[in-house]
Design a protein around this motif. Structure first.
Motif: not given
Lengths: 83, 223
Positions: B119-120, B122, B125-127, B130-131, B142, B145, B197, B201, B204-205, B208
């Motif tokens: 699983x991804x 967290x 996670x960018x979110x 940022x959150x 967000x 950004x 994937x 991801x 990538x995050x 970024x």
């Protein structure tokens, strides 16, 4: 509560998070997708997260559009004209 | 005034039928050619951009698009439903890239990876980054950004991914392949697609987020 809502099992934010990408990739079965959508319709935090991922995804797709340099475009156009 | 005395012989119905078939064939060929040129012109940026994301190299991207155009033109007559043209030509592009890419590589080189569908996490996670409550004082971090990112920033993050991750991400997220289609295309298990994937991801995050810090896109976060 109407019949439809009754049929959709309540799922937790953690479950939504773990299936969010599969949902965005349209890889979930209809029932699980409905559960996620139901949750997103009621949970502001998960909804914001899903919206953020959607926007980011659109930006990633947008990065796959890139104008070729003029000389490249001209060479490719010349190729097509020879067909 | 002289009047021609030559008698006029009407063409036979068979000759007429052949003439009209020829004219309509020419017209149809011209129509299809115009259609091909016009659609390719509209799709050129998408084709070239996708080729760039696949190959990360301008010369290879140009070759890939050129090969795609030749294959597409050669197979165009067989495409009955012209509404499918865009998806059809993008598939030719990805198939062409994948068959080239696989050439000279062993299966292990391409996907020497455990096939766990993790699983991804967290924490990547960018979110989630940022959150943070302190960032929320700055309005909608967000949105700020995402708005602050340039296409070049996203391309650079994509191009920075390892090849095996990048190819899967382009197939699924950009070209809209299902996991099964991507697995069939690459001849690997669906579980490996999921795993790739997720990692793509995550990376990538991470990239970024690093970029956001370097470019000071997120107020209140030290670089």
């Amino acid at each position: 509560m109407n019949g439809d809502e009754h049929d959709i099992a309540r799922i937790s934010c953690e479950e939504v998070l773990s299936k969010l990408y599969a949902w965005l990739d349209r890889e979930l079965d209809d029932l699980t997708a409905e559960e996620i959508e139901h949750h997103l319709g009621h949970c502001r935090e998960c909804f914001s997260r899903a919206e953020f991922e959607k926007v980011l995804r659109r930006r990633v797709s947008g990065a796959a559009s890139e104008e070729p340099p003029p000389e490249v475009r001209e060479r490719l156009n010349k190729l097509i004209r020879r067909f | 005034m002289s009047v021609s005395t030559q008698s006029y012989t009407a063409p036979s119905p068979w000759a007429l039928a052949r003439f009209f078939a020829w004219v309509s064939g020419v017209t149809e060929t011209q129509d299809r050619r115009q259609f091909f040129e016009s659609r390719v012109s509209d799709l050129m940026d998408r084709m070239y951009g996708t080729a760039m994301r696949f190959t990360r190299d301008a010369a290879n991207a140009e070759d890939l698009v050129a090969d795609t155009l030749v294959k597409a033109w050669n197979g165009f007559e067989a495409l009955a439903d012209l509404e499918r043209f865009d998806g059809w030509i993008m598939r030719i592009l990805s198939n062409t890239f994948i068959s080239r890419w696989r050439r000279g590589k062993t299966h292990r080189e391409i996907f020497d990876d455990d096939a766990t569908a993790d699983d991804l996490d967290d924490s990547h996670s960018l979110y989630a980054r940022l959150h943070q409550p302190f960032l929320l004082w700055y309005g909608t971090p967000e949105q700020n950004f995402v708005n602050g990112l340039l296409n070049e920033d996203i391309s650079a993050a994509l191009d920075g991914l390892a090849e095996g991750y990048r190819v899967v991400l382009v197939l699924v997220e950009i070209l809209g392949y299902s996991y099964e289609e991507a697995a069939a295309e690459l001849d690997i298990p669906v579980g490996t697609i999921r795993s790739r994937l997720n990692r793509a991801r995550r990376q990538m995050q991470d990239a970024l987020w690093q970029h956001a810090r370097d470019a000071e896109l997120v107020p209140g976060v030290d670089t």
